[in-house]
Design a protein around this motif. Structure first.
Motif, PDB file in Angstrom:
ATOM      1  N   UNK A   1       0.838  -1.209   0.000  1.00  0.00           N
ATOM      2  CA  UNK A   1       0.000   0.000   0.000  1.00  0.00           C
ATOM      3  C   UNK A   1       0.867   1.251   0.000  1.00  0.00           C
ATOM      4  N   UNK A   2       1.915   1.258   0.838  1.00  0.00           N
ATOM      5  CA  UNK A   2       2.799   2.425   0.917  1.00  0.00           C
ATOM      6  C   UNK A   2       3.516   2.665  -0.412  1.00  0.00           C
ATOM      7  N   UNK A   3       3.992   1.602  -1.046  1.00  0.00           N
ATOM      8  CA  UNK A   3       4.693   1.752  -2.322  1.00  0.00           C
ATOM      9  C   UNK A   3       3.754   2.232  -3.420  1.00  0.00           C
ATOM     10  N   UNK A   4       2.536   1.695  -3.432  1.00  0.00           N
ATOM     11  CA  UNK A   4       1.554   2.103  -4.439  1.00  0.00           C
ATOM     12  C   UNK A   4       1.195   3.574  -4.277  1.00  0.00           C
ATOM     13  N   UNK A   5       1.091   4.023  -3.048  1.00  0.00           N
ATOM     14  CA  UNK A   5       0.764   5.430  -2.794  1.00  0.00           C
ATOM     15  C   UNK A   5       1.859   6.361  -3.290  1.00  0.00           C
ATOM     16  N   UNK A   6       3.076   5.851  -3.404  1.00  0.00           N
ATOM     17  CA  UNK A   6       4.192   6.655  -3.901  1.00  0.00           C
ATOM     18  C   UNK A   6       4.488   6.392  -5.375  1.00  0.00           C
ATOM     19  N   UNK A   7       3.563   5.708  -6.054  1.00  0.00           N
ATOM     20  CA  UNK A   7       3.666   5.570  -7.505  1.00  0.00           C
ATOM     21  C   UNK A   7       4.281   4.296  -8.026  1.00  0.00           C
ATOM     22  N   UNK A   8       4.533   3.317  -7.169  1.00  0.00           N
ATOM     23  CA  UNK A   8       5.134   2.073  -7.631  1.00  0.00           C
ATOM     24  C   UNK A   8       4.139   1.250  -8.452  1.00  0.00           C
TER      25      UNK A   8
END
Length: 314
Positions: free
Chosen positions: A88-95
């Motif tokens: 979730x954290x990575x997706x929120x930063x565009x991963x």
């Protein structure tokens, strides 16, 4: 120079050939970029479970996160909180979040894929649908790219996933060079070419199970829904409702799947012409059988035999 940071999650019991295969494929892509003068480099970070909390604490950002396959059902049977929070954290930063085979379960647990279509191994479809009933899934596809979510189907589809990501980060020329180096066919194919019909017998409905067992041995006979309902000692309406709930298919679809699986087996194991096979599995109209075969398998009978049979005893 454009640098991309890729994280590969080496969670417990993940397929190590895929974990390190990703890293080696991206290194070969770097060599291809150097050879052609493309100013792109890919750095792979293999992250184990003990690394993830530190990654969350330091808020490290990756361009893509890859979830490899696993042979162990226990690995994806329940939500892993640390992996979930990391995704979730990575997706929120565009991963870009990517999965191969059972890795799709980790993505689905995150809730980030609810409005995306996914794929996973065809043999995991029933379990996946049971676990995530609202998740759109198409296991006929080898790979589905939804932009920020990429999922791949079979266990070895991590190779398809790696090439898809390389193309997203570089260009088609690099992928062609890579496929030649690895001797990988990048031609169009679908996962349904490889699927086998595996009926669900573990549903606890004795009446429906009796019909299923009967059909396994008598699929070549023409059986109406009324006949099947009578065999199950149920009214036709009740039988249809129970059958669909237990198998996920209506009786006609179920019978077609059994027949087409038998046709696949005959194409692989014998030299019989398809016309004879069609009659053996219960079709009076060969054209109808051929049409149904192609609809379910995605290949014509002759193309199926050519793809999967190198030689047969005479």
């Amino acid at each position: 120079m454009k640098h991309y940071q890729i994280a590969v999650l080496a969670y417990p019991h993940s397929l190590l050939s895929a974990v390190y295969g990703f890293a080696e494929t991206f290194e070969l892509a770097n060599e291809a970029c150097k050879t052609t003068g493309l100013e792109v480099r890919i750095t792979t970070h293999i992250l184990h479970m003990e690394d993830l909390q530190a990654e969350l604490d330091t808020q490290s950002h990756y361009h893509a996160v890859l979830l490899p396959p696993t042979l162990n059902k226990a690995s994806y049977s329940v939500k892993n909180t640390i992996i979930n929070n990391f995704l979730i954290a990575q997706h929120q930063h565009g991963a870009i979040l990517c999965s191969a085979c059972a890795g799709a379960f980790f993505l689905a647990y995150s809730g980030l894929t609810e409005k995306r279509q996914m794929t996973t191994h065809w043999a995991l479809e029933a379990l996946f649908k049971e676990r995530f009933p609202k998740q759109a899934i198409d296991t006929s596809k080898i790979l589905i790219n939804q932009g920020d979510i990429i999922s791949a189907g079979g266990m070895m589809s991590w190779m398809d996933l790696a090439l898809e990501l390389v193309q997203a980060l570089t260009n088609a020329h690099i992928v062609r060079q890579l496929s030649k180096t690895l001797v990988i066919d990048t031609g169009k194919r679908e996962q349904r070419y490889y699927q086998q019909f595996q009926p669900n017998f573990d549903h606890g409905d004795a009446a429906i199970l009796a019909v299923q067992h009967y059909l396994q041995g008598h699929f070549a006979e023409l059986k109406s829904t009324e006949n099947m309902a009578a065999f199950a000692k149920l009214t036709p309406r009740t039988f249809l409702r129970h059958f669909a709930k237990c198998t996920g298919l209506n009786p006609n679809e179920y019978l077609q799947r059994i027949r087409i699986q038998a046709a696949c087996d005959a194409l692989e194991q014998t030299t019989l012409p398809f016309e004879s096979i069609a009659l053996q599995v219960g079709y009076e109209d060969v054209g109808s059988c051929r049409k149904t075969f192609q609809k379910i398998m995605g290949l014509t009978p002759s193309a199926f035999r050519k793809r999967f049979v190198s030689s047969l005893p005479r």
